[in-house]
Design a protein around this motif. Structure first.
Motif, short mmCIF file in Angstrom:
data_model
loop_
_atom_site.label_atom_id
_atom_site.label_comp_id
_atom_site.label_asym_id
_atom_site.label_seq_id
_atom_site.Cartn_x
_atom_site.Cartn_y
_atom_site.Cartn_z
N VAL A 216 26.42 93.69 81.86
CA VAL A 216 25.63 92.56 81.38
C VAL A 216 24.38 93.09 80.70
O VAL A 216 23.74 94.03 81.18
N GLU A 217 24.03 92.50 79.56
CA GLU A 217 22.80 92.92 78.87
C GLU A 217 21.58 92.39 79.63
O GLU A 217 21.39 91.18 79.75
N ILE A 218 20.79 93.31 80.15
CA ILE A 218 19.55 92.95 80.84
C ILE A 218 18.39 93.47 80.01
O ILE A 218 18.33 94.65 79.67
N LYS A 219 17.48 92.58 79.68
CA LYS A 219 16.31 92.94 78.87
C LYS A 219 15.08 93.04 79.77
O LYS A 219 15.07 92.53 80.90
N ASP A 220 14.03 93.68 79.24
CA ASP A 220 12.76 93.64 79.93
C ASP A 220 12.31 92.18 80.02
O ASP A 220 12.49 91.40 79.07
N ALA A 221 11.75 91.80 81.15
CA ALA A 221 11.30 90.42 81.34
C ALA A 221 10.05 90.14 80.52
O ALA A 221 9.22 91.03 80.31
N SER A 222 9.91 88.89 80.10
CA SER A 222 8.73 88.50 79.32
C SER A 222 7.53 88.20 80.21
O SER A 222 6.39 88.23 79.75
N ILE A 223 7.79 87.89 81.47
CA ILE A 223 6.73 87.69 82.47
C ILE A 223 7.17 88.37 83.76
O ILE A 223 8.37 88.62 83.95
N PRO A 224 6.25 88.68 84.66
CA PRO A 224 6.64 89.38 85.89
C PRO A 224 7.55 88.54 86.80
O PRO A 224 7.35 87.34 86.95
N ILE A 225 8.54 89.22 87.37
CA ILE A 225 9.41 88.65 88.40
C ILE A 225 9.08 89.37 89.70
O ILE A 225 8.91 90.59 89.71
N VAL A 226 9.01 88.64 90.79
CA VAL A 226 8.82 89.27 92.10
C VAL A 226 10.19 89.41 92.75
O VAL A 226 10.87 88.42 92.98
N ALA A 227 10.60 90.64 92.99
CA ALA A 227 11.96 90.92 93.46
C ALA A 227 12.10 90.71 94.96
O ALA A 227 11.22 91.07 95.74
N ASN A 228 13.24 90.14 95.37
CA ASN A 228 13.53 89.92 96.79
C ASN A 228 13.50 91.21 97.60
O ASN A 228 12.94 91.26 98.70
N ALA A 229 14.14 92.23 97.07
CA ALA A 229 14.38 93.45 97.85
C ALA A 229 13.11 94.27 98.08
O ALA A 229 12.99 94.98 99.08
N THR A 230 12.15 94.15 97.15
CA THR A 230 10.94 94.98 97.23
C THR A 230 9.65 94.19 97.39
O THR A 230 8.62 94.75 97.78
N ALA A 231 9.68 92.89 97.09
CA ALA A 231 8.48 92.05 97.07
C ALA A 231 7.43 92.64 96.13
O ALA A 231 6.23 92.56 96.39
N GLU A 232 7.90 93.21 95.02
CA GLU A 232 7.01 93.79 94.02
C GLU A 232 7.30 93.17 92.65
O GLU A 232 8.41 92.73 92.37
N LYS A 233 6.27 93.18 91.79
CA LYS A 233 6.46 92.67 90.43
C LYS A 233 7.32 93.64 89.63
O LYS A 233 7.21 94.86 89.79
N VAL A 234 8.16 93.07 88.78
CA VAL A 234 9.01 93.91 87.94
C VAL A 234 9.17 93.26 86.57
O VAL A 234 9.25 92.04 86.46
N ILE A 235 9.19 94.09 85.55
CA ILE A 235 9.47 93.68 84.18
C ILE A 235 10.56 94.55 83.58
O ILE A 235 11.42 94.08 82.83
N ASP A 236 10.59 95.83 83.96
CA ASP A 236 11.51 96.82 83.40
C ASP A 236 12.97 96.48 83.70
O ASP A 236 13.34 96.25 84.85
N SER A 237 13.81 96.49 82.67
CA SER A 237 15.21 96.09 82.81
C SER A 237 15.99 97.00 83.76
O SER A 237 16.87 96.54 84.49
N ASN A 238 15.68 98.28 83.77
CA ASN A 238 16.39 99.21 84.66
C ASN A 238 16.11 98.92 86.12
O ASN A 238 16.99 98.98 86.98
N ILE A 239 14.85 98.57 86.41
CA ILE A 239 14.49 98.26 87.79
C ILE A 239 15.08 96.91 88.20
O ILE A 239 15.52 96.73 89.34
N ILE A 240 15.12 95.98 87.25
CA ILE A 240 15.76 94.68 87.52
C ILE A 240 17.21 94.89 87.95
O ILE A 240 17.68 94.31 88.93
N GLU A 241 17.92 95.74 87.23
CA GLU A 241 19.33 96.01 87.56
C GLU A 241 19.45 96.63 88.95
O GLU A 241 20.30 96.21 89.76
N GLU A 242 18.60 97.60 89.26
CA GLU A 242 18.63 98.23 90.59
C GLU A 242 18.37 97.20 91.69
O GLU A 242 19.04 97.21 92.73
N ASN A 243 17.41 96.30 91.45
CA ASN A 243 17.07 95.30 92.45
C ASN A 243 18.20 94.31 92.69
O ASN A 243 18.44 93.88 93.82
N LEU A 244 18.90 93.93 91.62
CA LEU A 244 20.02 92.99 91.77
C LEU A 244 21.13 93.59 92.62
O LEU A 244 21.76 92.90 93.43
#
Length: 308
Positions: A216-244
């Motif tokens: 799936v094409e995952i792009k860098d986020a336009s605004i910060p997302i707080v991830a469930n697994a880390t409770a940290e802000k994320v924008i980077d697409s690679n980290i988003i994929e790891e968190n999912l």
């Protein structure tokens, strides 16, 4: 001026009739349900609007139903001029948050959540795993008791300081429930779920979903997302994929996620989607912030009147 956080509900927020009033009133929202039916070749409107409850509660149906409603309302609010400064989603809701933040488009994410639901449903034979909510015990006591149970029993959701969900093998969870009751829990309730979500027993779903996510094409986020697994802000697409990928077997760190958003200046939350589950949790985390629901026309009109 208020800083706005959009929060997106997960499984448990669904109810028969969800979205029907909004579908009938707002063509923009209706379009999402119609598109979702075509994309999935699934009778989604009937499942959401009419049920029966059994069909709606099947994980493989629940997840695209909740995601579609959240994505539709999210887009509608933005078109009215309400744009969030930060987003987060509870479990499945994290996928809705990712679409809100522009990281995964609606069509790709809809297919992804449908496959996520199927993978979670099939990760373990029915009846072998379960979850339970624990009210009125601290996290350290719960983790200690779970660690001493024979079999898999793990903390799945940290929903509020006093509401924590455990997940694992049915016998192990039953043993833990008894011990947690004896340890002074105010309430211990087994949940009506189809599997031991957010535990290591979801590893088969991880293996199946990992290959899907990687395509799936995952792009860098336009605004910060707080991830469930880390409770940290994320924008980077690679980290988003790891968190999912991590999310399926990791705890949903909801208390930390909400506190982070508040620390970042978010003072007004909008629960985007079905139900009022997250509004209830938010009141138990921090009563000083405002939270709006979006379940029906009255809710949306109040948001438009107050915030736009």
């Amino acid at each position: 001026m208020s800083k706005i956080g959009f929060i997106f509900p997960g499984q448990g927020a669904q109810e028969v009739g969800m979205g029907q009033e909004l579908y009938n009133k707002y063509p923009e929202i209706a379009d999402y349900f119609n598109r979702a039916e075509e994309i999935l070749n699934l009778d989604l409107k009937r499942i959401c609007f009419e049920g029966p409850e059994f069909d709606l509660n099947l994980t493989e149906n629940t997840q695209p139903a909740l995601f579609t409603m959240s994505a539709a309302i999210d887009d509608y609010l933005k078109k009215q001029g309400l744009v969030p400064d930060m987003v987060a989603g509870h479990s499945l809701g994290e996928y809705s948050a990712l679409t809100s933040a522009g990281a995964i488009n609606f069509e790709d994410n809809l297919k992804l959540v449908r496959q996520r639901g199927q993978a979670m449903e099939e990760a373990l034979p029915a009846g072998l795993g379960t979850m339970a909510a624990i009210i009125g015990l601290d996290i350290d006591t719960i983790e200690d008791i779970c660690s001493k149970v024979v079999g898999v029993c793990e903390v799945a959701n940290i929903n509020t300081p006093n509401q924590i969900v455990i997940s694992g093998e049915k016998e192990a969870v039953a043993t833990a429930m008894e011990r947690l009751n004896n340890a002074g829990a105010k309430k211990v309730v087994e949940l009506s779920v189809s599997g031991p979500f957010h535990s290591s027993l979801m590893e088969p779903a991880v293996n199946r979903l990992k290959s899907v996510i990687e395509n799936v094409e995952i792009k860098d986020a336009s605004i910060p997302i707080v991830a469930n697994a880390t409770a940290e802000k994320v924008i980077d697409s690679n980290i988003i994929e790891e968190n999912l990928i991590a999310q399926l077997t990791s705890s949903v760190r909801w208390v930390e996620s909400i506190n982070l958003m508040i620390d970042e200046g978010i003072d007004t939350f909008v629960e985007v989607g079905s139900g009022r589950v997250l509004k209830g949790l938010l009141r138990r985390i921090d009563r000083s912030v405002d939270c709006y629901s979006t379940r029906n026309i009255k809710d949306l009109e109040k948001i438009i009147g107050d915030l736009i």
